[in-house]
Design an enzyme around this catalytic site. Structure first.
Site, PDB file in Angstrom:
ATOM      1  N   GLY A  47       0.825  -1.206   0.000  1.00  0.00           N
ATOM      2  CA  GLY A  47       0.000   0.000   0.000  1.00  0.00           C
ATOM      3  C   GLY A  47       0.850   1.243   0.000  1.00  0.00           C
TER       4      GLY A  47
ATOM      5  N   GLY B   9       1.377   4.898   1.585  1.00  0.00           N
ATOM      6  CA  GLY B   9       1.043   5.773   2.703  1.00  0.00           C
ATOM      7  C   GLY B   9       1.437   7.185   2.356  1.00  0.00           C
ATOM      8  NE  ARG B  10      -0.315  10.586   6.505  1.00  0.00           N
ATOM      9  CZ  ARG B  10      -0.887  10.769   7.667  1.00  0.00           C
ATOM     10  NH1 ARG B  10      -1.589  11.834   7.879  1.00  0.00           N
ATOM     11  NH2 ARG B  10      -0.755   9.902   8.629  1.00  0.00           N
ATOM     12  CG  PHE B  11       5.991   8.003   5.529  1.00  0.00           C
ATOM     13  CD1 PHE B  11       7.104   7.203   5.757  1.00  0.00           C
ATOM     14  CD2 PHE B  11       4.800   7.664   6.135  1.00  0.00           C
ATOM     15  CE1 PHE B  11       7.021   6.104   6.575  1.00  0.00           C
ATOM     16  CE2 PHE B  11       4.708   6.559   6.958  1.00  0.00           C
ATOM     17  CZ  PHE B  11       5.820   5.773   7.179  1.00  0.00           C
TER      18      PHE B  11
ATOM     19  CG  ASP C 163      -1.917   8.866  11.489  1.00  0.00           C
ATOM     20  OD1 ASP C 163      -3.057   9.351  11.348  1.00  0.00           O
ATOM     21  OD2 ASP C 163      -1.258   8.409  10.531  1.00  0.00           O
TER      22      ASP C 163
ATOM     23  CE  LYS D 183      -4.492   6.520   9.181  1.00  0.00           C
ATOM     24  NZ  LYS D 183      -4.249   7.398   8.052  1.00  0.00           N
TER      25      LYS D 183
HETATM   26  P1  ATP Z   1      -1.391   7.104   6.063  1.00  0.00           P
HETATM   27  O1  ATP Z   1      -0.009   7.201   5.561  1.00  0.00           O
HETATM   28  O2  ATP Z   1      -2.243   8.247   5.724  1.00  0.00           O
HETATM   29  O3  ATP Z   1      -1.401   6.745   7.527  1.00  0.00           O
HETATM   30  P2  ATP Z   1      -2.051   4.427   5.459  1.00  0.00           P
HETATM   31  O4  ATP Z   1      -2.321   4.065   6.902  1.00  0.00           O
HETATM   32  O5  ATP Z   1      -2.931   3.786   4.435  1.00  0.00           O
HETATM   33  O6  ATP Z   1      -2.130   5.966   5.261  1.00  0.00           O
HETATM   34  P3  ATP Z   1       0.541   3.238   5.725  1.00  0.00           P
HETATM   35  O7  ATP Z   1       0.402   3.170   7.203  1.00  0.00           O
HETATM   36  O8  ATP Z   1       1.824   3.701   5.180  1.00  0.00           O
HETATM   37  O9  ATP Z   1      -0.562   4.137   5.067  1.00  0.00           O
HETATM   38  O10 ATP Z   1       0.202   1.800   5.158  1.00  0.00           O
HETATM   39  C1  ATP Z   1       0.055   1.517   3.792  1.00  0.00           C
HETATM   40  C2  ATP Z   1      -0.546   0.139   3.656  1.00  0.00           C
HETATM   41  O11 ATP Z   1       0.320  -0.853   4.186  1.00  0.00           O
HETATM   42  C3  ATP Z   1      -1.875  -0.009   4.372  1.00  0.00           C
HETATM   43  O12 ATP Z   1      -2.761  -0.719   3.534  1.00  0.00           O
HETATM   44  C4  ATP Z   1      -1.548  -0.834   5.582  1.00  0.00           C
HETATM   45  O13 ATP Z   1      -2.640  -1.649   5.933  1.00  0.00           O
HETATM   46  C5  ATP Z   1      -0.355  -1.670   5.104  1.00  0.00           C
HETATM   47  N1  ATP Z   1       0.523  -1.958   6.250  1.00  0.00           N
HETATM   48  C6  ATP Z   1       1.163  -1.066   7.025  1.00  0.00           C
HETATM   49  N2  ATP Z   1       1.893  -1.677   7.990  1.00  0.00           N
HETATM   50  C7  ATP Z   1       1.697  -2.998   7.830  1.00  0.00           C
HETATM   51  C8  ATP Z   1       2.140  -4.165   8.538  1.00  0.00           C
HETATM   52  N3  ATP Z   1       2.969  -4.110   9.589  1.00  0.00           N
HETATM   53  N4  ATP Z   1       1.724  -5.367   8.090  1.00  0.00           N
HETATM   54  C9  ATP Z   1       0.893  -5.467   7.016  1.00  0.00           C
HETATM   55  N5  ATP Z   1       0.433  -4.409   6.330  1.00  0.00           N
HETATM   56  C10 ATP Z   1       0.821  -3.186   6.711  1.00  0.00           C
END
Ligand code: ATP
Length: 323
Positions: A42, A44-46, A156, A158
């Site tokens: 996925g 994310g923001r960064f 953060d 959520k």
């Molecule tokens: P934001 O950056 O706005 O918080 P986000 O939560 O979608 O947005 P990330 O936290 O960077 O972004 O995560 C991107 C994706 O990777 C998401 O779909 C998240 O469910 C998945 N992800 C993050 N960490 C893990 C992990 N430890 N194991 C499995 N999937 C993960």
């Protein structure tokens, strides 16, 4: 006698190192070449989160920083990593290490195999019964209470950052929020620098300090109490299956929350105690919000419904969050 090692020492490769920050950080430094980076999970923001392999399956967050020569930015990253490595709790994602040498910056955590609460609630439309809702909330409160006891504000919290793995809650993404903001803002399109689905977690004091083109979170008054406000929103999502202020434009949400208005609960079919938790967490004044220890106490006292199982009324095996 050299056999005695004091608490303040760290042993690495048979050497004794004084527990200095820079040296103990080495324990968490992962050489980038050792990582096997798999497909992206996925965005994310960064940067992007990838599935990967490092002594087993891991999640790798590749950090894309705009200005890698900026020592301040790197220091910020190192600081946030050092916060991350202090955490050891069942309900928090396991931090495994980080690649700290620019331009290859990455954070490596255990890979969550379950789905996020966001996926359960908003995509699959799974229904959480009251017992399940309370159990999830208790585990979130335990993880968050631990973070706060360690002096870490999540910033953060959520439903997208909460995984559910065989009934166990795993919270992710804590303490990395400043880094996300240091990476040239949001990669996703949004008004006022606000990522979609973020607003309803922001407490009134944060709403009131939002400015157009906000780029650093330093100016935003995040606190333990703002984490509790965000928890209130997750509690609402679990109860209602949707976000508060659903369908309203960002400006309207910012205005209402900033003025102390709350999502009306008239249509929410829940007991007084359950609604009281929402009202407490969503209190206008940060000081009026409970801490997670008090929340755990309140959650513990909620009456538990006993599941009536009788042969003539088998449990309905519909798709639910229990599966
Ligand atoms: P934001 O950056 O706005 O918080 P986000 O939560 O979608 O947005 P990330 O936290 O960077 O972004 O995560 C991107 C994706 O990777 C998401 O779909 C998240 O469910 C998945 N992800 C993050 N960490 C893990 C992990 N430890 N194991 C499995 N999937 C993960």
């Amino acid at each position: 006698q050299d056999s005695q090692v004091s608490d303040s020492d760290t042993i690495t490769d048979g050497h004794r190192w004084p527990r200095q920050n820079s040296l103990s950080m080495r324990e968490w430094d992962i050489p980038y070449d050792e990582l096997k980076i798999g497909e992206p999970i996925g965005m994310g923001r960064f940067g992007t989160v990838h599935r990967g392999y490092w002594h087993g399956d891991v999640a790798i967050k590749l950090i894309e920083m705009d200005d890698l020569d900026d020592e301040k930015t790197l220091d910020h990253f190192r600081n946030e990593v050092s916060t991350f490595r202090k955490t050891r709790h069942e309900n928090l994602v396991l931090f495994m290490g980080a690649c700290m040498k620019p331009p290859k910056l990455a954070v490596v955590t255990s890979l969550s195999k379950g789905m996020t609460l966001y996926t359960h609630i908003h995509l699959r439309k799974d229904k959480f019964n009251m017992n399940r809702t309370t159990m999830v909330a208790q585990q979130i409160s335990q993880g968050m209470g631990y973070l706060h006891a360690k002096g870490i504000v999540h910033k953060d919290l959520k439903s997208k950052n909460i995984f559910l793995e065989n009934g166990k809650v795993v919270i992710t993404d804590f303490g990395l929020f400043s880094v996300t903001k240091l990476c040239g803002g949001n990669k996703k399109s949004e008004a006022l620098g606000i990522p979609p689905g973020w607003l309803c977690y922001l407490s009134p004091e944060i709403m009131r300090s939002l400015k157009a083109h906000q780029s650093y979170d330093d100016e935003l008054p995040f606190s333990n109490a703002s984490d509790v406000y965000a928890f209130g929103t997750v509690w609402y999502e679990l109860l209602c299956g949707e976000w508060p202020f659903k369908g309203q434009p960002p400006e309207a949400i910012i205005w209402q929350v900033g003025k102390g208005m709350k999502q009306p609960l008239a249509n929410l079919q829940a007991s007084r105690d359950v609604k009281d938790i929402l009202m407490l967490c969503w209190s206008y004044r940060p000081g009026d919000r409970p801490d997670f220890i008090r929340l755990l106490n309140i959650l513990d006292k909620l009456p538990k419904k006993r599941l009536a199982r009788s042969p003539s009324h088998p449990i309905h095996l519909s798709r639910s969050a229990e599966s």
